[in-house]
Enzyme design. Sequence first.
Site, PDB file in Angstrom:
ATOM      1  N   HIS A  79       0.975  -1.221  -0.035  1.00 30.67           N
ATOM      2  CA  HIS A  79      -0.136   0.014   0.083  1.00 30.67           C
ATOM      3  C   HIS A  79       0.894   1.318  -0.038  1.00 30.67           C
ATOM      4  O   HIS A  79       0.847   2.228  -0.880  1.00 30.67           O
ATOM      5  CB  HIS A  79      -0.935   0.058   1.214  1.00 30.67           C
ATOM      6  CG  HIS A  79      -1.839   1.190   1.226  1.00 30.67           C
ATOM      7  ND1 HIS A  79      -3.299   1.172   0.826  1.00 30.67           N
ATOM      8  CD2 HIS A  79      -1.399   2.390   1.817  1.00 30.67           C
ATOM      9  CE1 HIS A  79      -3.590   2.525   1.147  1.00 30.67           C
ATOM     10  NE2 HIS A  79      -2.736   3.146   1.920  1.00 30.67           N
ATOM     11  N   GLU A  80       1.865   1.342   0.954  1.00 33.15           N
ATOM     12  CA  GLU A  80       2.752   2.450   1.002  1.00 33.15           C
ATOM     13  C   GLU A  80       3.502   2.664  -0.151  1.00 33.15           C
ATOM     14  O   GLU A  80       3.798   3.816  -0.622  1.00 33.15           O
ATOM     15  CB  GLU A  80       3.515   2.349   2.407  1.00 33.15           C
ATOM     16  CG  GLU A  80       2.787   2.475   3.520  1.00 33.15           C
ATOM     17  CD  GLU A  80       1.613   3.672   3.596  1.00 33.15           C
ATOM     18  OE1 GLU A  80       1.684   4.747   3.096  1.00 33.15           O
ATOM     19  OE2 GLU A  80       0.623   3.411   4.421  1.00 33.15           O
ATOM     20  N   HIS A 105       1.657   4.518  -2.857  1.00 35.14           N
ATOM     21  CA  HIS A 105       1.982   5.832  -2.849  1.00 35.14           C
ATOM     22  C   HIS A 105       3.352   6.282  -3.254  1.00 35.14           C
ATOM     23  O   HIS A 105       3.458   7.239  -3.778  1.00 35.14           O
ATOM     24  CB  HIS A 105       1.809   6.137  -1.332  1.00 35.14           C
ATOM     25  CG  HIS A 105       0.235   6.244  -0.733  1.00 35.14           C
ATOM     26  ND1 HIS A 105      -0.695   7.061  -1.399  1.00 35.14           N
ATOM     27  CD2 HIS A 105      -0.003   5.741   0.256  1.00 35.14           C
ATOM     28  CE1 HIS A 105      -1.860   6.809  -0.698  1.00 35.14           C
ATOM     29  NE2 HIS A 105      -1.431   6.026   0.278  1.00 35.14           N
ATOM     30  N   HIS A 132       3.711   6.669  -6.848  1.00 38.24           N
ATOM     31  CA  HIS A 132       2.874   8.090  -7.341  1.00 38.24           C
ATOM     32  C   HIS A 132       4.016   9.089  -7.223  1.00 38.24           C
ATOM     33  O   HIS A 132       3.893   9.924  -7.881  1.00 38.24           O
ATOM     34  CB  HIS A 132       1.707   8.181  -6.678  1.00 38.24           C
ATOM     35  CG  HIS A 132       0.490   8.880  -6.939  1.00 38.24           C
ATOM     36  ND1 HIS A 132      -0.623   9.329  -6.369  1.00 38.24           N
ATOM     37  CD2 HIS A 132       0.424   9.588  -8.094  1.00 38.24           C
ATOM     38  CE1 HIS A 132      -1.484   9.997  -7.107  1.00 38.24           C
ATOM     39  NE2 HIS A 132      -0.737  10.223  -8.318  1.00 38.24           N
TER      40      HIS A 132
END
Length: 671
Positions: A463-464, A467, A470
């Site tokens: 998940h992290e 990010h 991104h």
Amino acid sequence: MNPLLQDFNTAPFSEIKEEHYKPAIKEAIELAKKEINAIVSNPETTTFENTIVALDHAGEKLARITSIFFNLNSAETNKEIQSIAKDISPWLSEFKNDITLNKELFEKVKSVYQQKDNLDLSPEQAMLLDQNYKSFSRNGANLSEEKKSELRKIDTELAKLSLQFGEHVLAETNNFEMLLTDEKDLDGLPENTKEAAKELAKQKGKEGWLFTLDYPSYIPFMTYASNRELRKKLSIAFGKKGFQQNEFNNEQIVLDIVNLRYKRAQLLGYKSHADFVLEERMAETPEKVLEFSNNLLAKAKPAAEREFKNLESYAKKLDNIDQLQKWDGAYYSEKLKKELFNLDQELLKPYFKLENVIDGVFEVSSRLFDLKFKEISNIDKYHEEVKTYSVTDKNGNFVSYFYADFHPREGKRNGAWMTSYKPQQIKDGENDRPHVSIVCNFTKSTKTKPSLLTFNEVTTLFHEFGHALHGMLANTTYQSLSGTSVYWDFVELPSQVLENWCYEKEALELFAKHYETGETIPIEYIEKIKESANFHEGMQTLRQLSFGLLDMSWHGGNPTDIKNVKEFETKAFANTQLYPDVAENCMSTAFSHIFQGGYSAGYYSYKWAEVLDADAFEYFQEEGIFNKEVATKFKENVLSKGGTEEPMELYKRFRGREPKPDALLKRAGLI
């Protein structure tokens, strides 16, 4: 010499001392004011370049210094840093208002904005102009002088309160310890949890096994300890952070924050704080958020109630428990899951050695987006545990620096997050690449075992890292639109979509290898992970929705009559409650996402982004989870574009249509 005031590329962590921060921030504020004044006093005709672009570049030095400071205040704080944070927050809030309430500056921005239709701007330039104009109008540029000064007061006060809120939660987390000296009390706990607790006690000069409210200590205890009284003790301690009659009580702070936010929204002409926030979100209005949440609730609640009833009768059958309490949930869920799927977290952990999972997420990114990661030791870090990497593309071009900080420490807040030390932008013809960081709280290695992750921690890492991608793959001209600078209900799409690879055989086989034997995770375990993926999904969905609805209750109306935090919260939870209420616990007083982080009136966005991520991943599944064409579309239309266009437009360009909720409901087993 103050290292923060020198020109640096990577953050000079080892040279920075606490006493450097305040003078550096003071000087950087003065420098930024000069840059703003240069824009205001420029005698030439006002243009997009000399006003809007100049404004995007103003305050760069200040932004870099404060990003270092506030990141360390979360990941490596101490009393001194916390005290500096208290001092500088009002300065920064004042400076921000000096910009947005600067009349002459706003006139210049407005004059460019009024000619926008004749300026032949690219979509990105148009977005920058739009965002700039809104940042003034949404922050009081059109107010009278008297109201502007009221707004300044509110903003200064809010900055101070949210810091205080976070400090209280951290203090309450650090202040609680449960020392066990009788080995019988450890019944049910996995060996590595016991070993970690013993090491922790030793570090603190104590005999026995020490448990704390840090996740790697708290979660295994709540999941496996068969001593119900001790689970209760730990659960209640966790749930009363900020809700005890001591100097760390957050009840008044919560009321002050919601009232000041409401007052601020009213001052700016909005009905509520949620109306103000959602104007800049995909969801647009509180009504739409409530409609979205209630539609999901209608689908999830019957499933959640069925699951809960089932869990209750299981606990009754197993241990004659008459009333299932919050401290029983994780314990009996884990047992039931093990019985239904013959799957135990502890069975999986040997296949998820931290280093292997890191290699796995790198390999997945390499196959999808052609990235290469190389661990390096030639850039500074703020703690010896931090790992640093250089990221390049398939042609060897530099993409980003990546910092990763994986384990709990005293000066580190709970949870996991991604942040950045330097944004990406194209300036003076050069593509200035970003420096990105993730911070997690995973179980440390012990004398006999490496750091082995639970499956939940594996998905957290992915998940992290989503990010982080991104941030790393950002490729925009202007830093304020770069990377994760997107609408908050869109920002969770890259992170949540990447979690999906953790459930896929093709991806798991790349990295899930037994830490002792090197054996790849057996296919039946993979099948069980997939089968059990939506185990208790109704209850999970209900829980997420309850947090989002609590957030909207605090921020979607007029809070002036709320006198009692606990009573108000109980009412907000009424429609989503499964477990009996615990009188001494309160969620709001430690709800850091909305009272310290940036999620106020935005917690719903996790669920909103789940609709996007399920829909997006369905596309990958149709074409192949490592399909280059789909990955390239995702990279070019979502990951690299930042906030340069409306998120729905970007999504439609990637997917060919608007997202549908069906993929999420199907994945969750709710239809």
